[in-house]
Design a protein around this motif. Structure first.
Motif, PDB file in Angstrom:
ATOM      1  N   SER A  99       0.831  -1.201   0.000  1.00 53.18           N
ATOM      2  CA  SER A  99       0.000   0.000   0.000  1.00 53.18           C
ATOM      3  C   SER A  99       0.869   1.256   0.000  1.00 53.18           C
ATOM      4  N   ASP A 100       0.310   2.343  -0.493  1.00 50.46           N
ATOM      5  CA  ASP A 100       1.021   3.626  -0.499  1.00 50.46           C
ATOM      6  C   ASP A 100       1.381   4.054   0.920  1.00 50.46           C
ATOM      7  N   ALA A 101       0.503   3.724   1.872  1.00 48.81           N
ATOM      8  CA  ALA A 101       0.743   4.123   3.262  1.00 48.81           C
ATOM      9  C   ALA A 101       2.004   3.456   3.816  1.00 48.81           C
ATOM     10  N   LEU A 102       2.194   2.153   3.511  1.00 50.39           N
ATOM     11  CA  LEU A 102       3.381   1.458   3.993  1.00 50.39           C
ATOM     12  C   LEU A 102       4.631   1.938   3.267  1.00 50.39           C
ATOM     13  N   VAL A 103       4.503   2.168   1.970  1.00 49.65           N
ATOM     14  CA  VAL A 103       5.646   2.678   1.203  1.00 49.65           C
ATOM     15  C   VAL A 103       6.114   4.008   1.776  1.00 49.65           C
ATOM     16  N   LYS A 104       5.181   4.870   2.115  1.00 45.95           N
ATOM     17  CA  LYS A 104       5.530   6.175   2.671  1.00 45.95           C
ATOM     18  C   LYS A 104       6.089   6.040   4.087  1.00 45.95           C
ATOM     19  N   ARG A 105       5.472   5.212   4.904  1.00 44.29           N
ATOM     20  CA  ARG A 105       5.895   5.072   6.304  1.00 44.29           C
ATOM     21  C   ARG A 105       7.342   4.588   6.394  1.00 44.29           C
ATOM     22  N   TRP A 106       7.704   3.612   5.538  1.00 47.94           N
ATOM     23  CA  TRP A 106       9.030   3.007   5.638  1.00 47.94           C
ATOM     24  C   TRP A 106       9.979   3.477   4.534  1.00 47.94           C
ATOM     25  N   ARG A 107       9.551   4.472   3.759  1.00 52.88           N
ATOM     26  CA  ARG A 107      10.377   5.083   2.718  1.00 52.88           C
ATOM     27  C   ARG A 107      10.957   4.000   1.801  1.00 52.88           C
ATOM     28  N   ILE A 108      10.050   3.178   1.293  1.00 54.06           N
ATOM     29  CA  ILE A 108      10.428   2.040   0.456  1.00 54.06           C
ATOM     30  C   ILE A 108      10.657   2.504  -0.980  1.00 54.06           C
ATOM     31  N   ARG A 109      11.854   2.222  -1.498  1.00 53.62           N
ATOM     32  CA  ARG A 109      12.190   2.576  -2.879  1.00 53.62           C
ATOM     33  C   ARG A 109      11.742   1.495  -3.860  1.00 53.62           C
ATOM     34  N   SER A 110      11.893   0.243  -3.443  1.00 61.84           N
ATOM     35  CA  SER A 110      11.515  -0.865  -4.317  1.00 61.84           C
ATOM     36  C   SER A 110      11.108  -2.055  -3.465  1.00 61.84           C
ATOM     37  N   SER A 111      10.294  -2.922  -4.033  1.00 61.82           N
ATOM     38  CA  SER A 111       9.831  -4.109  -3.312  1.00 61.82           C
ATOM     39  C   SER A 111       9.656  -5.260  -4.286  1.00 61.82           C
ATOM     40  N   ARG A 112       9.850  -6.472  -3.763  1.00 59.38           N
ATOM     41  CA  ARG A 112       9.681  -7.681  -4.570  1.00 59.38           C
ATOM     42  C   ARG A 112       8.943  -8.724  -3.737  1.00 59.38           C
ATOM     43  N   LEU A 113       7.821  -9.192  -4.251  1.00 57.04           N
ATOM     44  CA  LEU A 113       7.049 -10.218  -3.547  1.00 57.04           C
ATOM     45  C   LEU A 113       7.841 -11.523  -3.556  1.00 57.04           C
ATOM     46  N   ILE A 114       8.110 -12.092  -2.363  1.00 55.92           N
ATOM     47  CA  ILE A 114       8.864 -13.345  -2.279  1.00 55.92           C
ATOM     48  C   ILE A 114       8.040 -14.501  -1.730  1.00 55.92           C
ATOM     49  N   ALA A 115       6.876 -14.221  -1.170  1.00 59.17           N
ATOM     50  CA  ALA A 115       6.011 -15.295  -0.671  1.00 59.17           C
ATOM     51  C   ALA A 115       4.571 -14.815  -0.598  1.00 59.17           C
ATOM     52  N   ASP A 116       3.664 -15.693  -1.008  1.00 58.96           N
ATOM     53  CA  ASP A 116       2.227 -15.419  -0.928  1.00 58.96           C
ATOM     54  C   ASP A 116       1.584 -16.672  -0.350  1.00 58.96           C
ATOM     55  N   THR A 117       1.325 -16.646   0.962  1.00 58.79           N
ATOM     56  CA  THR A 117       0.798 -17.815   1.658  1.00 58.79           C
ATOM     57  C   THR A 117      -0.657 -17.583   2.062  1.00 58.79           C
ATOM     58  N   ARG A 118      -1.231 -18.592   2.694  1.00 57.46           N
ATOM     59  CA  ARG A 118      -2.617 -18.437   3.156  1.00 57.46           C
ATOM     60  C   ARG A 118      -2.751 -17.314   4.165  1.00 57.46           C
ATOM     61  N   SER A 119      -1.673 -17.039   4.897  1.00 58.18           N
ATOM     62  CA  SER A 119      -1.774 -16.090   6.005  1.00 58.18           C
ATOM     63  C   SER A 119      -1.155 -14.723   5.740  1.00 58.18           C
ATOM     64  N   SER A 120      -0.255 -14.622   4.737  1.00 59.64           N
ATOM     65  CA  SER A 120       0.456 -13.351   4.594  1.00 59.64           C
ATOM     66  C   SER A 120       1.083 -13.180   3.220  1.00 59.64           C
ATOM     67  N   LEU A 121       1.449 -11.936   2.953  1.00 68.27           N
ATOM     68  CA  LEU A 121       2.278 -11.578   1.812  1.00 68.27           C
ATOM     69  C   LEU A 121       3.624 -11.111   2.363  1.00 68.27           C
ATOM     70  N   VAL A 122       4.707 -11.564   1.737  1.00 69.92           N
ATOM     71  CA  VAL A 122       6.042 -11.217   2.221  1.00 69.92           C
ATOM     72  C   VAL A 122       6.840 -10.594   1.082  1.00 69.92           C
ATOM     73  N   TYR A 123       7.444  -9.444   1.359  1.00 68.09           N
ATOM     74  CA  TYR A 123       8.207  -8.705   0.359  1.00 68.09           C
ATOM     75  C   TYR A 123       9.634  -8.480   0.856  1.00 68.09           C
ATOM     76  N   ARG A 124      10.589  -8.527  -0.052  1.00 64.27           N
ATOM     77  CA  ARG A 124      11.938  -8.024   0.234  1.00 64.27           C
ATOM     78  C   ARG A 124      11.985  -6.596  -0.310  1.00 64.27           C
ATOM     79  N   VAL A 125      12.376  -5.659   0.552  1.00 65.98           N
ATOM     80  CA  VAL A 125      12.279  -4.250   0.176  1.00 65.98           C
ATOM     81  C   VAL A 125      13.612  -3.533   0.353  1.00 65.98           C
TER      82      VAL A 125
END
Length: 291
Positions: A9-35
């Protein structure tokens, strides 16, 4: 047309000043990104799905450990966390290269760190083991279930274990060979805790049914006995308690697999855990770990 991958989300990108992200896991419980962030090293973002909110106590556990044995929690919102990047070397792969004994040494060292004290107060919202086993109790109440004998047996064991817990403390709750990760410097950390509270003997129960792809080892009586002896020494309890927790965990793990639409099919988790249960039950009833 290929389905678009989930994005932060834009809110998380802004909060953590994320320049780039890559989805590394999509499970039943969560989405995980390396940022990559502007003002800190590469990190991991874990975004819980509605079906993964039961993992919130795990974030409390990470905050309490403060990097000792577990990945460090850098920041969090209500359902998302910014985490230290633990690396890319899974204990599963390390075991293939260096063997079972080397892998077990990593587990023992990590368990000792995870069960060590902390100057911070224990989290208040950790999940009690009794609640953690709820799916097993539900299944065991259905006498028509084809695995009623298995679930009933595991429930009797769980009842006794939960009524006689000792040295109760915060637990990771989901230690296995894919939740233990190292960086290039050889520092091992646990990720994805459930955030439980209970008898520390439970925290090694999941190791018996892992790693994925090692079915012949998982059902090998000699390996089961070796792990039982090793973890009894690590935890400081009886060998029988370690094996009984492993059996009870196998039962509840089958239940969780059923909830995820797995069935007793070749190669599935439920099938592997059932096979382990049968071997471990024979060892327990034969008194193989009673002395």
């Amino acid at each position: 047309m290929a389905e678009a991958k989930p994005t932060l989300s834009d809110a998380l990108v802004k909060r953590w000043r994320i320049r780039s992200s890559r989805l590394i896991a999509d499970t039943r419980s969560s989405l995980v990104y390396r940022v990559q962030c502007d003002d800190q090293p590469d990190a991991i973002v874990k975004q819980l799905k509605p079906s993964g909110l039961h993992e919130l106590p795990g974030l409390d556990f990470l905050s309490w450990r403060d990097g000792n044995g577990a990945v460090r929690l850098l920041d969090r919102t209500e359902t998302a966390a910014l985490l230290e990047d633990a690396g890319t070397i899974l204990l599963r792969d390390y075991r293939l290269l260096h063997g079972e004994d080397a892998s077990n040494s990593v587990v023992v060292d990590l368990v000792n760190k995870l069960h060590s004290g902390s100057s911070s107060p224990q989290p208040a919202e950790l999940t009690p083991l009794k609640r953690h086993f709820q799916s097993l109790y539900v299944r065991a109440a259905d006498t028509s279930d084809p695995l009623f004998d298995v679930f009933s047996y595991c429930t009797v064991i769980a009842d006794d274990l939960l009524a006689t817990q000792a040295n109760i403390r915060p637990l990771h709750g989901d230690l296995h060979h894919e939740n233990i990760i190292s960086d290039d410097g050889g520092v091992w950390r646990a990720i994805d805790p459930q955030g439980l509270i209970g008898d520390p003997a439970y925290d090694v129960a999941n190791i018996f049914g892992n790693p994925d792809g090692a079915f012949a080892d998982i059902v090998d009586p000699a390996r089961i006995i070796t792990l039982t002896l090793l973890f009894a020494k690590t935890i400081g309890c009886s060998k029988e308690k370690i094996l009984r927790y492993a059996i009870a965990h196998a039962g509840v793990s089958i239940c969780w697999s059923f909830e995820g639409n797995d069935r007793i099919s070749a190669g599935g988790n439920a099938s592997e855990r059932l096979a382990f249960f049968k071997v471990a039950r024979r060892l327990l009833e034969a008194g193989a770990v009673s002395v």
